[in-house]
Design a protein around this motif. Sequence first.
Motif, PDB file in Angstrom:
ATOM      1  N   LYS A  23       0.841  -1.205   0.000  1.00  0.00           N
ATOM      2  CA  LYS A  23       0.000   0.000   0.000  1.00  0.00           C
ATOM      3  C   LYS A  23       0.878   1.257   0.000  1.00  0.00           C
ATOM      4  CE  LYS A  23      -3.827   2.496   1.277  1.00  0.00           C
ATOM      5  NZ  LYS A  23      -3.492   3.844   0.856  1.00  0.00           N
ATOM      6  N   TYR A  24       1.915   1.226   0.835  1.00  0.00           N
ATOM      7  CA  TYR A  24       2.823   2.370   0.938  1.00  0.00           C
ATOM      8  C   TYR A  24       3.527   2.625  -0.408  1.00  0.00           C
ATOM      9  CZ  TYR A  24       6.970   4.997   2.458  1.00  0.00           C
ATOM     10  OH  TYR A  24       7.975   5.917   2.583  1.00  0.00           O
ATOM     11  N   VAL A  25       4.065   1.562  -1.013  1.00  0.00           N
ATOM     12  CA  VAL A  25       4.800   1.718  -2.279  1.00  0.00           C
ATOM     13  C   VAL A  25       3.853   2.175  -3.391  1.00  0.00           C
ATOM     14  CG1 VAL A  25       6.116   0.501  -4.075  1.00  0.00           C
ATOM     15  CG2 VAL A  25       6.614   0.053  -1.661  1.00  0.00           C
ATOM     16  N   VAL A  26       2.674   1.567  -3.467  1.00  0.00           N
ATOM     17  CA  VAL A  26       1.724   1.930  -4.535  1.00  0.00           C
ATOM     18  C   VAL A  26       1.246   3.376  -4.354  1.00  0.00           C
ATOM     19  CG1 VAL A  26      -0.543   1.414  -5.542  1.00  0.00           C
ATOM     20  CG2 VAL A  26       1.060  -0.444  -5.061  1.00  0.00           C
ATOM     21  N   ASP A  27       1.060   3.804  -3.106  1.00  0.00           N
ATOM     22  CA  ASP A  27       0.696   5.210  -2.866  1.00  0.00           C
ATOM     23  C   ASP A  27       1.785   6.150  -3.394  1.00  0.00           C
ATOM     24  OD1 ASP A  27      -1.697   4.514  -1.717  1.00  0.00           O
ATOM     25  OD2 ASP A  27      -1.103   4.956   0.358  1.00  0.00           O
ATOM     26  N   GLN A  28       3.056   5.790  -3.114  1.00  0.00           N
ATOM     27  CA  GLN A  28       4.167   6.633  -3.617  1.00  0.00           C
ATOM     28  C   GLN A  28       4.214   6.585  -5.150  1.00  0.00           C
ATOM     29  OE1 GLN A  28       5.008   8.319  -1.129  1.00  0.00           O
ATOM     30  NE2 GLN A  28       4.201   6.763   0.270  1.00  0.00           N
ATOM     31  N   GLN A  29       3.969   5.392  -5.706  1.00  0.00           N
ATOM     32  CA  GLN A  29       3.936   5.243  -7.168  1.00  0.00           C
ATOM     33  C   GLN A  29       2.875   6.168  -7.767  1.00  0.00           C
ATOM     34  OE1 GLN A  29       3.054   1.254  -9.392  1.00  0.00           O
ATOM     35  NE2 GLN A  29       1.124   2.333  -9.154  1.00  0.00           N
ATOM     36  N   ASN A  30       1.668   6.115  -7.214  1.00  0.00           N
ATOM     37  CA  ASN A  30       0.563   6.896  -7.786  1.00  0.00           C
ATOM     38  C   ASN A  30       0.826   8.397  -7.691  1.00  0.00           C
ATOM     39  OD1 ASN A  30      -0.650   4.482  -8.388  1.00  0.00           O
ATOM     40  ND2 ASN A  30      -2.080   4.518  -6.656  1.00  0.00           N
ATOM     41  N   GLU A  31       1.405   8.818  -6.567  1.00  0.00           N
ATOM     42  CA  GLU A  31       1.738  10.244  -6.415  1.00  0.00           C
ATOM     43  C   GLU A  31       2.805  10.660  -7.424  1.00  0.00           C
ATOM     44  OE1 GLU A  31       2.588  11.459  -2.403  1.00  0.00           O
ATOM     45  OE2 GLU A  31       0.804  10.433  -1.631  1.00  0.00           O
ATOM     46  N   ALA A  32       3.813   9.790  -7.610  1.00  0.00           N
ATOM     47  CA  ALA A  32       4.887  10.106  -8.564  1.00  0.00           C
ATOM     48  C   ALA A  32       4.350  10.164  -9.992  1.00  0.00           C
ATOM     49  CB  ALA A  32       5.996   9.060  -8.467  1.00  0.00           C
ATOM     50  N   LEU A  33       3.469   9.227 -10.339  1.00  0.00           N
ATOM     51  CA  LEU A  33       2.910   9.212 -11.696  1.00  0.00           C
ATOM     52  C   LEU A  33       2.070  10.460 -11.933  1.00  0.00           C
ATOM     53  CD1 LEU A  33       1.993   5.432 -12.172  1.00  0.00           C
ATOM     54  CD2 LEU A  33       4.055   6.640 -12.883  1.00  0.00           C
ATOM     55  N   ASN A  34       1.384  10.927 -10.902  1.00  0.00           N
ATOM     56  CA  ASN A  34       0.635  12.184 -11.027  1.00  0.00           C
ATOM     57  C   ASN A  34       1.574  13.373 -11.197  1.00  0.00           C
ATOM     58  OD1 ASN A  34      -1.870  11.023 -10.859  1.00  0.00           O
ATOM     59  ND2 ASN A  34      -2.025  11.206  -8.638  1.00  0.00           N
TER      60      ASN A  34
END
Length: 264
Positions: A23-34
């Motif tokens: 969850k933590y990694v995917v949250d960082q992924q989604n923020e970075a992709l945005n």
Amino acid sequence: MGRAPNLYAFASVDDELAPNLRKYVVDQQNEALNRHGVFRVAVSGGSLPKTLAKALLAPARSEDDKVEFGKWEIFYADERCVPLDHDDSNHKLVKAELIDQIPEGAPTPKVFPIDEKYLDDVQEMADQYEKTLVSVFAARDSVKLPLFDLILLGCGPDGHTCSLFPDHPALRETDAWVLSVTDSPKPPPKRISLSLPVVQHAVKIAFVATGSGKRDVLKQIFETEEGSRLPCGLVNSGAGDKVSWFCDKPAVEGISFPRRGSVI
């Protein structure tokens, strides 16, 4: 420094730590992709790739939970100066545990391993890896430090992280992005490593430390002045609440530092 780092403790690595880490990694992924359409991550070796694989290769539970490996760029927080197919290579480990396990036909990350041409010259190896980082992170404008979206690290029983070892002169480096290490106290002696300022500068930093063998050093890092000067402690003090520790209960038993229950 911001506020104190986040310390998470879970009863089970497979059932609790791995899903929370995901969850933590995917949250960082989604923020970075945005932010900029790509997710730039640096990873270390040791037991981390195996735990990462448990976390990231599980099926997505929702659209927000998707690991979009095709938009990842993976760099190495440190690497041993050995061929890429050598058992000591962090790249070999990450490839075997994580990248090669991505289902066939699915998009895969862009990976930036060391250049084997420079195995005999550690300083040149470090310089070349730094040039790679410059080409990615400073292609359009000059930047003082590369800004990784996430750096994923382990913690050695002596408090080392990446190939930054306690009391080593490399800890005082302020300008270089990538350091050459010729005298690692752990074999193999020749390595390259991200410098401490690069690690501290990342948007987010996560440590994964599990097992009762980590308890003594974690107690030191979180509760003593001496521990705050170990490499892991320096990351904590330099990056504050950008840092999250994912531990199991045996690793933090008896530690009084306040812990959080869950990311999910």
